[in-house]
Design a protein around this motif. Sequence first.
Motif, PDB file in Angstrom:
ATOM      1  N   PRO A 268       0.797  -1.234   0.000  1.00  0.00           N
ATOM      2  CA  PRO A 268       0.000   0.000   0.000  1.00  0.00           C
ATOM      3  C   PRO A 268       0.827   1.281   0.000  1.00  0.00           C
ATOM      4  O   PRO A 268       0.404   2.287  -0.577  1.00  0.00           O
ATOM      5  CB  PRO A 268      -0.835  -0.118   1.284  1.00  0.00           C
ATOM      6  CG  PRO A 268      -0.944  -1.594   1.514  1.00  0.00           C
ATOM      7  CD  PRO A 268       0.360  -2.169   1.048  1.00  0.00           C
ATOM      8  N   GLN A 269       2.032   1.248   0.590  1.00  0.00           N
ATOM      9  CA  GLN A 269       2.852   2.464   0.612  1.00  0.00           C
ATOM     10  C   GLN A 269       3.344   2.861  -0.777  1.00  0.00           C
ATOM     11  O   GLN A 269       3.819   3.975  -0.982  1.00  0.00           O
ATOM     12  CB  GLN A 269       4.042   2.313   1.566  1.00  0.00           C
ATOM     13  CG  GLN A 269       4.984   1.154   1.285  1.00  0.00           C
ATOM     14  CD  GLN A 269       4.664  -0.066   2.122  1.00  0.00           C
ATOM     15  OE1 GLN A 269       3.511  -0.484   2.182  1.00  0.00           O
ATOM     16  NE2 GLN A 269       5.674  -0.615   2.771  1.00  0.00           N
TER      17      GLN A 269
ATOM     18  N   ALA B  84      -8.198   0.092  -6.841  1.00  0.00           N
ATOM     19  CA  ALA B  84      -7.506   1.032  -7.720  1.00  0.00           C
ATOM     20  C   ALA B  84      -6.443   0.329  -8.550  1.00  0.00           C
ATOM     21  O   ALA B  84      -6.266   0.624  -9.746  1.00  0.00           O
ATOM     22  CB  ALA B  84      -6.866   2.148  -6.892  1.00  0.00           C
TER      23      ALA B  84
ATOM     24  N   TYR C 212      -6.901  -8.912   2.928  1.00  0.00           N
ATOM     25  CA  TYR C 212      -8.079  -8.289   2.312  1.00  0.00           C
ATOM     26  C   TYR C 212      -9.362  -9.034   2.668  1.00  0.00           C
ATOM     27  O   TYR C 212     -10.333  -8.988   1.924  1.00  0.00           O
ATOM     28  CB  TYR C 212      -7.889  -8.228   0.797  1.00  0.00           C
ATOM     29  CG  TYR C 212      -6.706  -7.377   0.414  1.00  0.00           C
ATOM     30  CD1 TYR C 212      -6.835  -6.006   0.215  1.00  0.00           C
ATOM     31  CD2 TYR C 212      -5.431  -7.935   0.321  1.00  0.00           C
ATOM     32  CE1 TYR C 212      -5.740  -5.212  -0.085  1.00  0.00           C
ATOM     33  CE2 TYR C 212      -4.324  -7.151   0.021  1.00  0.00           C
ATOM     34  CZ  TYR C 212      -4.486  -5.799  -0.176  1.00  0.00           C
ATOM     35  OH  TYR C 212      -3.397  -5.010  -0.459  1.00  0.00           O
TER      36      TYR C 212
ATOM     37  N   PRO D  29      -9.788   1.067   3.647  1.00  0.00           N
ATOM     38  CA  PRO D  29      -8.636   1.452   2.815  1.00  0.00           C
ATOM     39  C   PRO D  29      -7.970   0.287   2.067  1.00  0.00           C
ATOM     40  O   PRO D  29      -7.588   0.477   0.912  1.00  0.00           O
ATOM     41  CB  PRO D  29      -7.681   2.101   3.828  1.00  0.00           C
ATOM     42  CG  PRO D  29      -8.569   2.599   4.917  1.00  0.00           C
ATOM     43  CD  PRO D  29      -9.686   1.610   5.015  1.00  0.00           C
TER      44      PRO D  29
ATOM     45  N   LEU E 189       1.258   2.778  -3.421  1.00  0.00           N
ATOM     46  CA  LEU E 189       0.090   3.067  -4.248  1.00  0.00           C
ATOM     47  C   LEU E 189       0.209   4.403  -4.969  1.00  0.00           C
ATOM     48  O   LEU E 189      -0.032   4.494  -6.178  1.00  0.00           O
ATOM     49  CB  LEU E 189      -1.179   3.045  -3.391  1.00  0.00           C
ATOM     50  CG  LEU E 189      -2.480   3.346  -4.136  1.00  0.00           C
ATOM     51  CD1 LEU E 189      -2.758   2.294  -5.207  1.00  0.00           C
ATOM     52  CD2 LEU E 189      -3.652   3.430  -3.150  1.00  0.00           C
ATOM     53  N   LYS E 190       0.574   5.458  -4.260  1.00  0.00           N
ATOM     54  CA  LYS E 190       0.649   6.782  -4.873  1.00  0.00           C
ATOM     55  C   LYS E 190       1.652   6.799  -6.012  1.00  0.00           C
ATOM     56  O   LYS E 190       1.384   7.343  -7.105  1.00  0.00           O
ATOM     57  CB  LYS E 190       1.024   7.824  -3.822  1.00  0.00           C
ATOM     58  CG  LYS E 190       1.053   9.248  -4.360  1.00  0.00           C
ATOM     59  CD  LYS E 190       1.351  10.252  -3.250  1.00  0.00           C
ATOM     60  CE  LYS E 190       1.397  11.666  -3.792  1.00  0.00           C
ATOM     61  NZ  LYS E 190       1.692  12.658  -2.715  1.00  0.00           N
TER      62      LYS E 190
ATOM     63  N   ARG F 119     -10.046  -0.293  -1.032  1.00  0.00           N
ATOM     64  CA  ARG F 119     -10.000   0.844  -1.955  1.00  0.00           C
ATOM     65  C   ARG F 119      -8.680   0.856  -2.725  1.00  0.00           C
ATOM     66  O   ARG F 119      -8.646   1.129  -3.932  1.00  0.00           O
ATOM     67  CB  ARG F 119     -10.199   2.157  -1.193  1.00  0.00           C
ATOM     68  CG  ARG F 119     -11.627   2.368  -0.722  1.00  0.00           C
ATOM     69  CD  ARG F 119     -11.886   3.815  -0.332  1.00  0.00           C
ATOM     70  NE  ARG F 119     -11.108   4.222   0.826  1.00  0.00           N
ATOM     71  CZ  ARG F 119     -11.518   4.058   2.090  1.00  0.00           C
ATOM     72  NH1 ARG F 119     -12.686   3.476   2.348  1.00  0.00           N
ATOM     73  NH2 ARG F 119     -10.768   4.485   3.092  1.00  0.00           N
ATOM     74  N   ALA F 120      -7.592   0.541  -2.039  1.00  0.00           N
ATOM     75  CA  ALA F 120      -6.287   0.506  -2.692  1.00  0.00           C
ATOM     76  C   ALA F 120      -6.225  -0.632  -3.712  1.00  0.00           C
ATOM     77  O   ALA F 120      -5.768  -0.441  -4.850  1.00  0.00           O
ATOM     78  CB  ALA F 120      -5.179   0.345  -1.656  1.00  0.00           C
TER      79      ALA F 120
END
Length: 305
Positions: free
Chosen positions: A33-34, A69, A56, A62, A36-37, A65-66
């Motif tokens: 997740p870190q 995406a 999951y 969150p 993702l951006k 949602r990640a």
Amino acid sequence: MKTDLAACSEGEAPAPLFPARPVAGLAGTSFKPQHLKAILSGPKPLGFFEVHAENYMGAGGPPHRALEAIRRDHPVSLHGVCMSIGAPQPLDRAHLARFHALVQRYEPAFVSEHLAWSTHDNVYFNDLLPLPYTEMTLMTVCDHIDQVQEAIGRKLLLENPSTYVLYRESTMSETDFIRAVVRRTGCGLLLDVNNVFVSATNHGFSACQYLADFPLAAVGEIHLAGHAQQSDDEDGPLLIDSHDRPVADAVWGLFASVVERAAAIPTLIKWDGDIPEWPRLQAEAAAAQAILDRTGIHARSSHAA
């Protein structure tokens, strides 16, 4: 034991529909997740991402949602770590139901689990423990794989383990055991090349010979990862499948030899500890992709000739 698919699906929200995306011949990475951006803001990676199913299994929030995406633009591989395929007791029906729900929700390119056990009675061990390779174990493993495949409605890929001890009661080799599992259940395989190297070093057998005897025709996905080196009680090398550093040169060499024989199987870089920045992980995937592209083309040309 037969799994009740209706019970597995009870109470589920309608599954979102994601586009089917090709994964053949591609290299990918673990999704963290870190990252993702960086993934969403940079050039779109060509490969796929793998997630641990157990991260999951909540209803939303969150994590989902990640993952949604990521899944909109990329294939995803769903990798289970807690099914305890090799345990003698029945599978956890609630866990299997959650696993099935994730498969429906994200429509992954691959679904996989480990040839290992991690439960005994009501106790869960946070590890993937090795099995004795006997006829009784084979029956248990095959029965559990049949249940999982019936529940999820698709083929499960089974990952070869990294091992640190062996059982005296084993009556067959690991590759013979895995071949028998594939024959009886129709499952596929996830070949972890680092696990082969770790086990070979720890037990003093040839990694090349193991791979020569491995049923590559059943392999749907490959894993590569880094390992740590320690010393055992006799000051000999003891490798730990740590997933916290780059892939070792020897493992890259073994991987290239597998691709030479089996062409470009989708390959994933595992990195679960001491997580680097996204460009570092991307670079490992790019190195795997280069071997898939270069060696896979040569293998296809050789097979055609």
